[in-house]
Design a protein around this motif. Structure first.
Motif, mmCIF file in Angstrom:
data_model
loop_
_atom_site.group_PDB
_atom_site.id
_atom_site.type_symbol
_atom_site.label_atom_id
_atom_site.label_comp_id
_atom_site.label_asym_id
_atom_site.label_seq_id
_atom_site.Cartn_x
_atom_site.Cartn_y
_atom_site.Cartn_z
ATOM 1 N N LYS A 63 -15.206 62.746 -20.496
ATOM 2 C CA LYS A 63 -14.121 62.021 -21.128
ATOM 3 C C LYS A 63 -13.239 61.073 -20.276
ATOM 4 C CE LYS A 63 -12.726 64.314 -24.629
ATOM 5 N NZ LYS A 63 -11.901 65.575 -25.503
ATOM 6 N N LEU A 64 -13.008 59.810 -20.764
ATOM 7 C CA LEU A 64 -12.173 59.211 -20.201
ATOM 8 C C LEU A 64 -10.667 59.281 -20.529
ATOM 9 C CD1 LEU A 64 -11.524 56.377 -18.731
ATOM 10 C CD2 LEU A 64 -11.738 54.902 -20.983
ATOM 11 N N VAL A 65 -9.834 59.666 -19.577
ATOM 12 C CA VAL A 65 -8.393 59.942 -19.705
ATOM 13 C C VAL A 65 -7.518 58.688 -19.284
ATOM 14 C CG1 VAL A 65 -6.592 61.536 -19.066
ATOM 15 C CG2 VAL A 65 -8.933 62.204 -19.471
ATOM 16 N N ALA A 66 -6.584 58.263 -19.820
ATOM 17 C CA ALA A 66 -5.662 57.256 -19.603
ATOM 18 C C ALA A 66 -4.071 57.846 -19.320
ATOM 19 C CB ALA A 66 -5.545 56.203 -20.619
ATOM 20 N N CYS A 67 -3.310 57.272 -18.513
ATOM 21 C CA CYS A 67 -2.167 57.685 -18.466
ATOM 22 C C CYS A 67 -1.141 56.406 -18.045
ATOM 23 C CB CYS A 67 -1.591 58.700 -17.535
ATOM 24 S SG CYS A 67 -1.823 58.339 -15.731
ATOM 25 N N TRP A 68 -0.050 56.253 -18.312
ATOM 26 C CA TRP A 68 0.832 55.110 -17.871
ATOM 27 C C TRP A 68 1.435 55.530 -16.554
ATOM 28 C CZ3 TRP A 68 2.181 50.495 -20.133
ATOM 29 C CH2 TRP A 68 1.950 50.496 -21.470
ATOM 30 N N VAL A 69 0.907 54.751 -15.366
ATOM 31 C CA VAL A 69 1.306 54.996 -14.194
ATOM 32 C C VAL A 69 2.701 54.408 -13.805
ATOM 33 C CG1 VAL A 69 -0.887 55.552 -13.212
ATOM 34 C CG2 VAL A 69 -0.081 53.077 -13.340
ATOM 35 N N SER A 70 2.988 53.384 -14.690
ATOM 36 C CA SER A 70 4.479 52.567 -14.424
ATOM 37 C C SER A 70 4.781 51.981 -16.016
ATOM 38 C CB SER A 70 4.519 51.717 -13.352
ATOM 39 O OG SER A 70 3.797 50.595 -13.939
ATOM 40 N N GLU A 71 5.826 51.634 -16.087
ATOM 41 C CA GLU A 71 6.102 50.851 -17.368
ATOM 42 C C GLU A 71 5.163 49.398 -17.700
ATOM 43 O OE1 GLU A 71 10.114 49.910 -18.445
ATOM 44 O OE2 GLU A 71 10.547 52.137 -18.207
ATOM 45 N N ALA A 72 4.626 49.323 -16.672
ATOM 46 C CA ALA A 72 3.643 47.897 -16.621
ATOM 47 C C ALA A 72 2.201 48.155 -16.248
ATOM 48 C CB ALA A 72 4.167 46.790 -15.536
ATOM 49 N N GLU A 73 1.684 49.595 -15.932
ATOM 50 C CA GLU A 73 0.455 49.793 -15.629
ATOM 51 C C GLU A 73 -0.358 50.889 -16.452
ATOM 52 O OE1 GLU A 73 -0.829 47.884 -11.355
ATOM 53 O OE2 GLU A 73 0.084 49.931 -11.432
ATOM 54 N N VAL A 74 -1.296 50.855 -17.043
ATOM 55 C CA VAL A 74 -2.202 51.874 -17.535
ATOM 56 C C VAL A 74 -3.360 52.297 -16.558
ATOM 57 C CG1 VAL A 74 -3.592 52.684 -19.440
ATOM 58 C CG2 VAL A 74 -1.548 51.445 -20.045
ATOM 59 N N GLY A 75 -3.328 53.679 -16.190
ATOM 60 C CA GLY A 75 -4.372 54.027 -15.109
ATOM 61 C C GLY A 75 -5.587 54.937 -15.815
ATOM 62 N N PHE A 76 -6.680 54.760 -15.452
ATOM 63 C CA PHE A 76 -7.813 55.348 -16.127
ATOM 64 C C PHE A 76 -8.453 56.230 -14.890
ATOM 65 C CE2 PHE A 76 -7.244 51.462 -18.628
ATOM 66 C CZ PHE A 76 -7.571 52.037 -19.656
ATOM 67 N N ASP A 77 -9.114 57.373 -15.551
ATOM 68 C CA ASP A 77 -9.892 58.246 -14.744
ATOM 69 C C ASP A 77 -10.962 58.849 -15.811
ATOM 70 O OD1 ASP A 77 -10.947 59.897 -12.903
ATOM 71 O OD2 ASP A 77 -9.608 61.460 -13.223
ATOM 72 N N PRO A 78 -12.421 58.264 -15.288
ATOM 73 C CA PRO A 78 -12.813 57.408 -14.521
ATOM 74 C C PRO A 78 -12.518 55.898 -14.917
ATOM 75 C CG PRO A 78 -14.615 58.104 -15.815
ATOM 76 C CD PRO A 78 -13.457 59.110 -16.244
ATOM 77 N N MET A 79 -12.257 55.157 -13.985
ATOM 78 C CA MET A 79 -11.898 53.848 -14.022
ATOM 79 C C MET A 79 -13.486 53.025 -15.240
ATOM 80 S SD MET A 79 -10.315 51.200 -14.367
ATOM 81 C CE MET A 79 -10.046 49.394 -14.041
ATOM 82 N N PRO A 80 -13.190 52.752 -16.275
ATOM 83 C CA PRO A 80 -14.162 52.252 -17.082
ATOM 84 C C PRO A 80 -14.530 50.693 -16.927
ATOM 85 C CG PRO A 80 -12.303 52.274 -18.349
ATOM 86 C CD PRO A 80 -11.828 52.787 -16.923
ATOM 87 N N PHE A 81 -13.923 50.126 -15.954
ATOM 88 C CA PHE A 81 -14.219 48.588 -15.828
ATOM 89 C C PHE A 81 -14.355 48.254 -14.340
ATOM 90 C CE2 PHE A 81 -10.378 49.320 -18.749
ATOM 91 C CZ PHE A 81 -11.142 48.604 -19.979
ATOM 92 N N VAL A 82 -15.059 47.414 -14.041
ATOM 93 C CA VAL A 82 -15.685 46.944 -12.608
ATOM 94 C C VAL A 82 -14.484 46.770 -11.795
ATOM 95 C CG1 VAL A 82 -16.752 45.408 -11.298
ATOM 96 C CG2 VAL A 82 -17.650 45.843 -13.470
ATOM 97 N N GLY A 83 -13.011 46.226 -12.273
ATOM 98 C CA GLY A 83 -12.159 46.243 -11.147
ATOM 99 C C GLY A 83 -10.695 46.206 -12.426
ATOM 100 N N GLY A 84 -9.730 46.284 -11.781
ATOM 101 C CA GLY A 84 -8.383 46.126 -12.404
ATOM 102 C C GLY A 84 -8.137 44.942 -12.866
ATOM 103 N N PHE A 85 -7.340 44.733 -13.924
ATOM 104 C CA PHE A 85 -7.068 43.345 -14.451
ATOM 105 C C PHE A 85 -5.912 43.426 -15.316
ATOM 106 C CE2 PHE A 85 -9.465 45.735 -17.690
ATOM 107 C CZ PHE A 85 -8.798 45.585 -18.958
ATOM 108 N N THR A 86 -5.189 42.379 -15.704
ATOM 109 C CA THR A 86 -4.015 42.391 -16.761
ATOM 110 C C THR A 86 -4.421 41.652 -17.925
ATOM 111 O OG1 THR A 86 -3.131 40.211 -15.778
ATOM 112 C CG2 THR A 86 -2.329 42.380 -14.678
ATOM 113 N N ALA A 87 -3.348 42.350 -18.927
ATOM 114 C CA ALA A 87 -3.488 41.471 -20.317
ATOM 115 C C ALA A 87 -2.324 41.586 -20.809
ATOM 116 C CB ALA A 87 -4.347 42.525 -21.106
ATOM 117 N N LYS A 88 -2.045 40.760 -21.846
ATOM 118 C CA LYS A 88 -0.646 40.352 -22.418
ATOM 119 C C LYS A 88 -0.769 40.838 -23.881
ATOM 120 C CE LYS A 88 0.777 36.537 -19.354
ATOM 121 N NZ LYS A 88 1.207 35.325 -19.645
ATOM 122 N N LEU A 89 0.236 41.825 -24.204
ATOM 123 C CA LEU A 89 0.545 42.219 -25.583
ATOM 124 C C LEU A 89 1.480 41.623 -26.291
ATOM 125 C CD1 LEU A 89 -0.359 44.221 -27.911
ATOM 126 C CD2 LEU A 89 1.339 46.081 -26.990
#
Length: 123
Positions: A63-89
């Motif tokens: 199972k993929l687990v996410a958590c906020w690592v800061s107010e501006a970043e979400v971390g994943f374990d395991p990482m489901p993407f090839v690399g990190g990226f940013t998005a705007k909400l």
């Protein structure tokens, strides 16, 4: 003219549908949790990971687990993407007090849009 559409194999369709549902879950994770929320503050749907992510990660990991690592970043374990990226909400926060005073529709129209940039990274 062809009479039928060639569909991919059923297992491919299931995997792609699962990935679409995972993307939906990730967007809900971001919207339902306050930026920087701890695991104990998270919406209960996501505390133990994404329910429908079993086997979708790299090499069919758990199972993929996410958590906020800061107010501006979400971390994943395991990482489901090839690399990190940013998005705007882009969103509106409509104050409850304004809803009480003006009603929901008027309060919504009066609330300002704001944009939050979120980084998605491996843990």
């Amino acid at each position: 003219m062809a009479d039928k559409i060639d569909l991919p194999p059923a297992d491919t369709v299931r995997r792609h549908f699962g990935l679409l549902q995972l993307c939906d879950d990730i967007s809900l994770y971001v919207c339902l949790n306050n930026p920087g929320a701890t695991k104990t503050e998270e919406h209960p749907w996501y505390v133990d990971g994404f329910r429908k992510s079993e086997g979708l990660g790299p090499a069919g990991q758990g199972k993929l687990v996410a958590c906020w690592v800061s107010e501006a970043e979400v971390g994943f374990d395991p990482m489901p993407f090839v690399g990190g990226f940013t998005a705007k909400l882009r969103q509106k926060v409509v104050p409850k007090e304004l809803i009480k005073q003006e009603g929901l529709q008027e309060a919504y129209w009066r609330a300002a849009w704001w944009e939050q940039e979120i980084g998605f990274v491996g843990k």
